[in-house]
Write an enzyme that holds these catalytic residues in place. Structure first.
Site, mmCIF file in Angstrom:
data_model
loop_
_atom_site.group_PDB
_atom_site.id
_atom_site.type_symbol
_atom_site.label_atom_id
_atom_site.label_comp_id
_atom_site.label_asym_id
_atom_site.label_seq_id
_atom_site.Cartn_x
_atom_site.Cartn_y
_atom_site.Cartn_z
ATOM 1 N N LEU A 21 0.820 -1.215 0.000
ATOM 2 C CA LEU A 21 0.000 0.000 0.000
ATOM 3 C C LEU A 21 0.851 1.263 0.000
ATOM 4 O O LEU A 21 0.438 2.313 -0.470
ATOM 5 C CB LEU A 21 -0.922 0.010 1.224
ATOM 6 C CG LEU A 21 -1.926 -1.144 1.332
ATOM 7 C CD1 LEU A 21 -2.691 -1.047 2.647
ATOM 8 C CD2 LEU A 21 -2.886 -1.127 0.152
ATOM 9 N N GLN A 23 5.181 2.869 1.282
ATOM 10 C CA GLN A 23 6.435 2.619 1.973
ATOM 11 C C GLN A 23 7.137 3.916 2.307
ATOM 12 O O GLN A 23 6.894 4.954 1.692
ATOM 13 C CB GLN A 23 7.348 1.720 1.140
ATOM 14 C CG GLN A 23 7.755 2.292 -0.206
ATOM 15 C CD GLN A 23 8.587 1.307 -1.006
ATOM 16 O OE1 GLN A 23 8.781 0.165 -0.618
ATOM 17 N NE2 GLN A 23 9.102 1.755 -2.140
ATOM 18 N N ASP A 137 -1.295 17.368 16.197
ATOM 19 C CA ASP A 137 -1.031 17.531 14.766
ATOM 20 C C ASP A 137 -2.235 17.094 13.935
ATOM 21 O O ASP A 137 -2.098 16.409 12.933
ATOM 22 C CB ASP A 137 0.212 16.724 14.381
ATOM 23 C CG ASP A 137 0.751 17.110 13.000
ATOM 24 O OD1 ASP A 137 0.373 18.194 12.505
ATOM 25 O OD2 ASP A 137 1.536 16.340 12.428
#
Length: 457
Positions: A21, A23, A137
């Site tokens: 999906l 990296q 965040d």
């Protein structure tokens, strides 16, 4: 390589590994399937030696422990952590609906739809705050929507493993994320994680309803000024209740900013509220496999190289900074510079896409060529000294490396002792030119930056 069964795609007799999906520097993420329940999962595969070497182990241990505290229907769940000699595996909830803000990109949301997502967001954030966990965040990339249309917050507890979406990290992060950060974070006055998250929730609500950011400007300093004064206008289609709510949340004074508990008591928030959402704000008793002893997961398990690097990690550990910390450190972006005097001549900062070890090696070479001796090297800090005393004692220079992302660093170099003129001459003539091979960009030089002149006045 992953430790797979003979048929090539079964991990530790539990999960079938599917397509890649994504990296990053430390991890690869695969789609997976639980071979017993057939449940789809996301499996993040971490290289153990890599995180030992850069000193991220303690931080990751803490954050895995945090994940035990934040099990909520609107937070991406960590199901399981497993380890082998060389790899650590995080088995996470798989959310395939994409980012919430992809929906906003197609046009602003209607009030009822925006309210539903805001209810889920605030509910999840409040739950985490009740357990002493703060996100700090919250931003578009952290908000996903599952196939049932429910909001899912990512990176609550695993932020250290979050990959930068673009290789240059800081450049794009400073252009995107700061629009969601609270004024007190920018001003470097210290901040309360609860109130910072609350502010970000307010910005997110505005964006959902308006389809654009409340604070935006092509000039970053001007955008920061607007954030600092909460200078924004609600569009005409905002209802009076939404206007009042947004204005009270986006209060630049954290002391008078509307707290989450009060937000949840407002009529607007409670309208159409799913009672199950609040009832689910109770910690589940469902066990989290393999999280009982985090240290077991990170044991060397017979790997001598891992053990050695773990013993050394404290000496090489870097300060981990998010984008806001980096922006605050950069004089060109620091709002506190509008109110406080700073001596730009005694320090310099640059960003680098080199590894921490490569930066340290280069700094040691530069020190040697500049006739400086490295006296101490720990925690990402190199302390360098001159060979003889000058007018104001021995020249001492500190170089500190901060991690922005695993593949992007900020380096701060400053005079710690000695004569300023001697330091300036050494810096301009010898050190700065020698560092150019590892510099991505010099920070805080927007007003006085000139083409490299190798010391010419």
């Amino acid at each position: 390589m992953m430790e797979l069964e003979k048929n090539g795609n079964i991990l530790l007799r539990r999960y079938e590994i599917g397509k890649l999906l994504g990296q990053g520097t430390f991890a690869k993420v695969y789609h997976g399937r639980n071979i017993v329940t057939s449940q789809s999962v996301a499996i993040k595969v971490i290289d153990k030696d890599k995180i030992f070497k850069v000193g991220l182990m303690d931080q990751i241990k803490r954050e895995i422990s945090v994940m035990k505290l934040v099990r909520h229907p609107n937070i991406v769940q960590l199901y399981e952590v497993m380890a082998t000699k060389s790899k650590i595996y995080f088995v996470l909830e798989y959310v395939k609906g994409g980012e919430l803000f992809n929906k906003v990109a197609k046009g602003r949301l209607k009030e009822d739809a925006a309210r539903k997502y805001f209810q889920q967001l605030v509910s999840a954030v409040d739950f985490c705050h009740s357990r002493g966990v703060y996100h700090r965040d919250l931003k578009p990339e952290n908000l996903l929507v599952d196939e049932n249309g429910n909001l899912k917050i990512t990176d609550f507890g695993l932020s250290a493993l979050a990959e930068s979406r673009r290789q240059d990290g800081l450049l794009h992060t400073t252009c995107g994320t700061p629009a969601y950060v609270a004024p007190e974070v920018i001003s470097r006055k210290g901040y309360d994680g609860v109130k910072v998250d609350t502010w970000s929730c307010g910005v997110i609500l505005f964006v959902l309803m308006a389809g654009y950011l409340p604070f935006q400007d092509s000039n970053l300093m001007e955008m920061y000024r607007k954030i600092g004064k909460a200078e924004f206008k609600c569009p005409a289609w905002f209802s009076s209740d939404v206007r009042k709510l947004v204005s009270r949340i986006l209060d630049p004074n954290p002391r008078s900013r509307m707290p989450i508990t009060k937000i949840m008591e407002t009529y607007w928030f409670k309208k159409g509220l799913d009672s199950k959402l609040i009832l689910k704000n109770v910690e589940t008793n469902e066990p989290v496999t393999a999280l009982a002893d985090v240290n077991v997961v990170f044991s060397s398990m017979g790997s001598s190289s891992s053990k050695k690097t773990e013993e050394k990690q404290d000496a090489g550990k870097l300060t981990n900074l998010n984008a806001f910390d980096i922006i605050s450190l950069s004089e060109g972006f620091d709002l506190s510079g509008l109110f406080e005097e700073t001596d730009k001549k005694k320090e310099a900062r640059f960003t680098s896409s080199q590894s921490a070890s490569a930066i340290i090696s280069k700094l040691e070479d530069v020190a040697s060529c500049s006739k400086l001796t490295v006296k101490k090297k720990e925690g990402g800090v190199l302390k360098m000294e001159g060979a003889s005393e000058g007018r104001k004692g021995v020249l001492a220079i500190d170089a500190e490396i901060f991690e922005v992302t695993p593949s992007f660093h900020l380096v701060e170099i400053k005079k710690n002792n000695g004569d300023t003129l001697e330091y300036q001459h050494l810096w301009k003539e010898d050190m700065k030119p020698a560092l150019k091979d590892i510099v991505w960009a010099w920070q805080g030089e927007r007003q006085d930056q000139q083409p490299e002149d190798h010391g010419q006045p």
